[in-house]
Design a protein around this motif. Structure first.
Motif, short mmCIF file in Angstrom:
data_model
loop_
_atom_site.label_atom_id
_atom_site.label_comp_id
_atom_site.label_asym_id
_atom_site.label_seq_id
_atom_site.Cartn_x
_atom_site.Cartn_y
_atom_site.Cartn_z
N LEU A 158 26.16 -32.07 101.23
CA LEU A 158 25.34 -33.02 101.38
C LEU A 158 24.69 -34.46 100.72
O LEU A 158 24.43 -34.23 99.58
CB LEU A 158 23.90 -32.30 101.70
CG LEU A 158 22.22 -33.33 102.19
CD1 LEU A 158 23.12 -33.39 104.18
CD2 LEU A 158 21.45 -31.98 101.92
N GLU A 159 24.96 -35.75 101.55
CA GLU A 159 24.63 -37.10 100.71
C GLU A 159 23.70 -37.98 100.49
O GLU A 159 22.97 -37.86 99.72
CB GLU A 159 25.54 -37.60 101.58
CG GLU A 159 26.90 -37.47 100.75
CD GLU A 159 28.26 -37.98 101.47
OE1 GLU A 159 28.10 -39.23 102.38
OE2 GLU A 159 29.56 -37.73 101.31
N GLU A 160 22.58 -37.67 102.14
CA GLU A 160 21.23 -37.61 102.33
C GLU A 160 20.24 -36.65 102.62
O GLU A 160 20.96 -36.41 103.47
CB GLU A 160 21.89 -39.21 103.31
CG GLU A 160 20.74 -40.34 103.34
CD GLU A 160 20.92 -41.64 103.89
OE1 GLU A 160 20.44 -42.60 103.21
OE2 GLU A 160 22.13 -41.34 104.87
N LEU A 161 19.37 -36.63 101.60
CA LEU A 161 18.00 -36.16 102.53
C LEU A 161 17.39 -36.74 102.76
O LEU A 161 16.71 -37.46 101.84
CB LEU A 161 17.94 -35.35 101.08
CG LEU A 161 17.39 -33.74 102.08
CD1 LEU A 161 17.01 -33.33 103.07
CD2 LEU A 161 17.13 -32.80 100.32
N LEU A 162 16.53 -36.72 104.17
CA LEU A 162 15.65 -37.93 104.22
C LEU A 162 13.96 -36.33 104.49
O LEU A 162 13.65 -35.92 105.43
CB LEU A 162 15.42 -38.54 105.83
CG LEU A 162 16.07 -39.81 105.29
CD1 LEU A 162 17.45 -39.21 104.87
CD2 LEU A 162 16.34 -41.05 106.63
N GLY A 198 14.47 -25.48 91.96
CA GLY A 198 16.31 -24.47 92.69
C GLY A 198 16.18 -25.01 93.49
O GLY A 198 17.52 -25.03 94.45
N THR A 199 15.32 -26.67 94.03
CA THR A 199 15.39 -26.96 95.59
C THR A 199 17.07 -27.50 95.87
O THR A 199 17.43 -27.54 96.45
CB THR A 199 13.92 -27.53 95.97
OG1 THR A 199 13.32 -26.53 96.20
CG2 THR A 199 14.83 -28.37 97.48
N LEU A 200 17.05 -28.05 95.03
CA LEU A 200 18.29 -29.25 94.61
C LEU A 200 19.26 -28.79 94.20
O LEU A 200 20.78 -29.78 93.73
CB LEU A 200 17.71 -30.80 93.82
CG LEU A 200 16.48 -31.60 94.52
CD1 LEU A 200 16.00 -32.86 93.78
CD2 LEU A 200 16.86 -31.55 96.42
N SER A 201 19.55 -27.97 93.97
CA SER A 201 20.79 -27.15 92.23
C SER A 201 21.87 -27.27 93.27
O SER A 201 22.78 -27.65 92.46
CB SER A 201 19.88 -25.84 91.94
OG SER A 201 19.12 -26.19 91.49
N GLY A 202 21.55 -26.73 94.11
CA GLY A 202 23.18 -26.64 94.70
C GLY A 202 24.42 -27.78 95.16
O GLY A 202 24.74 -27.81 96.37
N LEU A 203 22.60 -28.92 95.19
CA LEU A 203 23.51 -29.84 96.53
C LEU A 203 24.24 -31.15 95.73
O LEU A 203 23.46 -32.48 94.56
CB LEU A 203 21.56 -30.39 96.78
CG LEU A 203 21.34 -29.96 98.13
CD1 LEU A 203 19.98 -31.32 98.36
CD2 LEU A 203 21.39 -30.27 98.61
N SER A 204 25.56 -30.85 95.39
CA SER A 204 26.02 -31.57 94.24
C SER A 204 26.72 -32.72 94.69
O SER A 204 27.08 -33.26 93.50
CB SER A 204 27.24 -30.59 93.30
OG SER A 204 28.14 -30.12 94.49
N SER A 205 26.54 -32.76 96.25
CA SER A 205 27.18 -33.85 96.29
C SER A 205 26.32 -35.28 96.51
O SER A 205 26.51 -36.26 96.93
CB SER A 205 28.16 -33.50 97.31
OG SER A 205 29.20 -33.50 97.07
N LEU A 206 24.68 -35.02 96.55
CA LEU A 206 23.82 -35.95 96.64
C LEU A 206 24.11 -37.08 96.02
O LEU A 206 24.02 -37.54 95.08
CB LEU A 206 21.90 -34.51 96.14
CG LEU A 206 21.25 -35.48 97.10
CD1 LEU A 206 21.19 -35.36 98.76
CD2 LEU A 206 19.79 -35.27 96.51
N LYS A 207 23.58 -38.06 96.73
CA LYS A 207 23.91 -39.36 96.83
C LYS A 207 21.98 -40.17 96.66
O LYS A 207 21.59 -40.99 95.64
CB LYS A 207 24.51 -40.49 97.43
CG LYS A 207 26.19 -39.71 97.03
CD LYS A 207 26.83 -40.70 97.86
CE LYS A 207 28.59 -40.16 98.16
NZ LYS A 207 29.36 -41.18 99.16
N LYS A 208 21.78 -39.72 97.94
CA LYS A 208 19.95 -40.31 97.99
C LYS A 208 19.43 -38.68 98.98
O LYS A 208 19.29 -38.01 99.32
CB LYS A 208 19.46 -41.47 99.02
CG LYS A 208 21.10 -42.83 98.71
CD LYS A 208 21.29 -43.76 99.44
CE LYS A 208 22.07 -45.04 99.02
NZ LYS A 208 21.77 -45.77 100.41
#
Length: 459
Positions: free
Chosen positions: A125-129, A141-151
């Motif tokens: 996942l790169e973009e989360l709105l 721990g919500t964002l812990s596994g989102l290693s590709s997150l950009k925005k």
């Protein structure tokens, strides 16, 4: 009679089932790899959605619940738009087997708490709105596994606390925007905020919150303003803080800093910012070596690589591939392919000193040139050289015909003649007057003659 047999229910079922999963729901519009069910009055997901979908638009409906593994039959799904629905929570495992998601839009719903299991498995996942919900809390721990997150967009909610401690270089190497504007945050853990990666601090939006004025807050914003972060300068008037927690006594602290004149501001220190340290461009089939040189110089360093297209790269995961990693952290791609292009991030960690540093390399693999492209280029180059030589030869070897250029007398060509041919021209008396020791030269007309001036041959 056999001809009178009619297909039974079982036969009809067998004829319908094979194509059912590829059928486009009647309320949706299916075009190529995009399925749009927007503004269709849906209260629940259609029973069957095309498995070939890359983009699924379910926005502007009345969906209030998603069952576990709702999108497991859509392995190619990358973009999911569910804005403007009635979702107030997500069941555990909603996105199970949907790890290909890159863009997820859950804005303008009724979510209250963002639980840590919501986005499990979405490492691509790169973009989360999530803006314009009713979110009051984001679990640690919500964002812990989102290693590709950009925005990540969390603006226009009711958030009072955010887990800044969970965002680090090694966990979110690509995160460049974190929008927490227009929430209800009053006191932030400023030490955790200052420990954020440099790129996250540069793209952190905190305007329109209920911040309480204090020196810790002002120190952080003062350093950001000194570095010229656009997140501050673009919203200078929207950055306010309240004096002693009184909302009526709020000041625009980026415009009026008198209130903080007694605050001791630390000496500005240039924070380490992860940048694209190098760009590598190769042709398909070539060998590529990506080094992991960082400021760390310990003897007991451990190295890990992360790629947006391939995920986390370890020695164990590279046993059956053309990739290999050396003891010094260098990553080697034996024969690069076009799909190997992308951003590669190496993290060097010194466990004893609890330090880590990152190194980023942007790799571009070009397809091989088509056959004959070199010959065409060589021919074009040769033609240019020949043309240039011809032009130079014309400029420097053409005889001078200008009026002010006088040729030496010896260079003037002299025409010989037969006296008998002059008989019609000269009379006998004139012929007798011609001295036998003199001879007449009929020279080529000069420039003055061409212009109409009289010229007489020298005798």
């Amino acid at each position: 009679m056999a001809s009178g047999l009619r297909p039974g229910p079982l036969l009809v079922l067998l004829l319908v089932l094979p194509g059912s999963e590829e059928a486009c729901p009647s309320v949706c519009l299916c075009l190529s790899d995009t399925v749009s069910c927007s503004s269709s009055g849906l209260t629940k997901l259609p029973l069957s959605l095309p498995s070939f979908s890359v983009t699924l638009d379910l926005s502007h409906n009345y969906l209030s619940w998603l069952f576990p593994a709702s999108f497991k039959k859509m392995p190619r799904l990358e973009n999911l738009r569910m804005a403007h629905n009635q979702l107030d929570s997500l069941a555990e495992g909603v996105f199970r087997n949907a790890s290909g998601l890159r863009h997820l839009d859950l804005s303008s719903n009724k979510l209250h708490v963002v639980e840590q299991h919501y986005f499990q498995g979405l490492w691509r996942l790169e973009e989360l709105l999530l803006f314009n919900n009713k979110i009051t809390q984001v679990e640690g721990g919500t964002l812990s596994g989102l290693s590709s997150l950009k925005k990540a967009y969390f603006s226009i909610n009711q958030i009072t606390d955010f887990p800044f401690f969970s965002i680090r270089d090694h966990s979110h190497p690509f995160l460049t925007m974190l929008d927490l504007s227009s929430n209800r945050m009053s006191r932030l853990p400023w030490e955790d905020v200052k420990a954020l990666p440099g790129l996250v601090q540069r793209g952190l939006y905190l305007h329109n919150n209920s911040l309480i004025c204090d020196c810790s807050m002002y120190s952080v914003f003062w350093h950001w303003d000194l570095r010229g972060y656009n997140s501050l300068r673009d919203f200078a008037d929207e950055h306010t803080c309240s004096v002693e927690g009184n909302p009526r006594a709020s000041i625009r602290f980026l415009r009026h800093s008198r209130f903080f004149r007694n605050c001791t501001v630390e000496k500005p220190v240039s924070l380490p910012v992860t940048v694209l340290l190098s760009h590598v461009t190769v042709t398909e089939g070539q060998r590529v070596r990506l080094d992991c040189q960082t400021p760390l110089s310990g003897t007991e360093l451990s190295f890990t690589w992360l790629s947006t297209g391939k995920g986390r790269l370890t020695r164990a995961s590279m046993n059956d591939t053309l990739m290999s990693m050396f003891d010094n952290g260098t990553l080697e791609i034996g024969a690069a392919k076009v799909n190997d292009s992308g951003l590669y991030v190496c993290t060097a960690a010194d466990v004893k000193q609890a330090l880590n540093a990152t190194r980023e390399v942007n790799v571009t693999v070009l397809p091989p040139p088509p056959p004959g492209s070199f010959n065409t280029g060589y021919t074009t180059l040769l033609g240019c050289v020949v043309t240039t030589i011809g032009v130079l030869a014309y400029l420097y070897m053409t005889p001078c015909r200008c009026g002010w250029c006088k040729q030496p007398r010896s260079a003037i060509p002299i025409s010989t003649y037969d006296p008998s041919t002059l008989t019609p021209v000269f009379s006998p008396s004139a012929r007798d007057k011609i001295n036998t020791h003199k001879h007449v030269a009929f020279m080529e007309p000069t420039r003055s003659e061409e212009e109409g001036t009289e010229w007489a041959p020298e005798s």
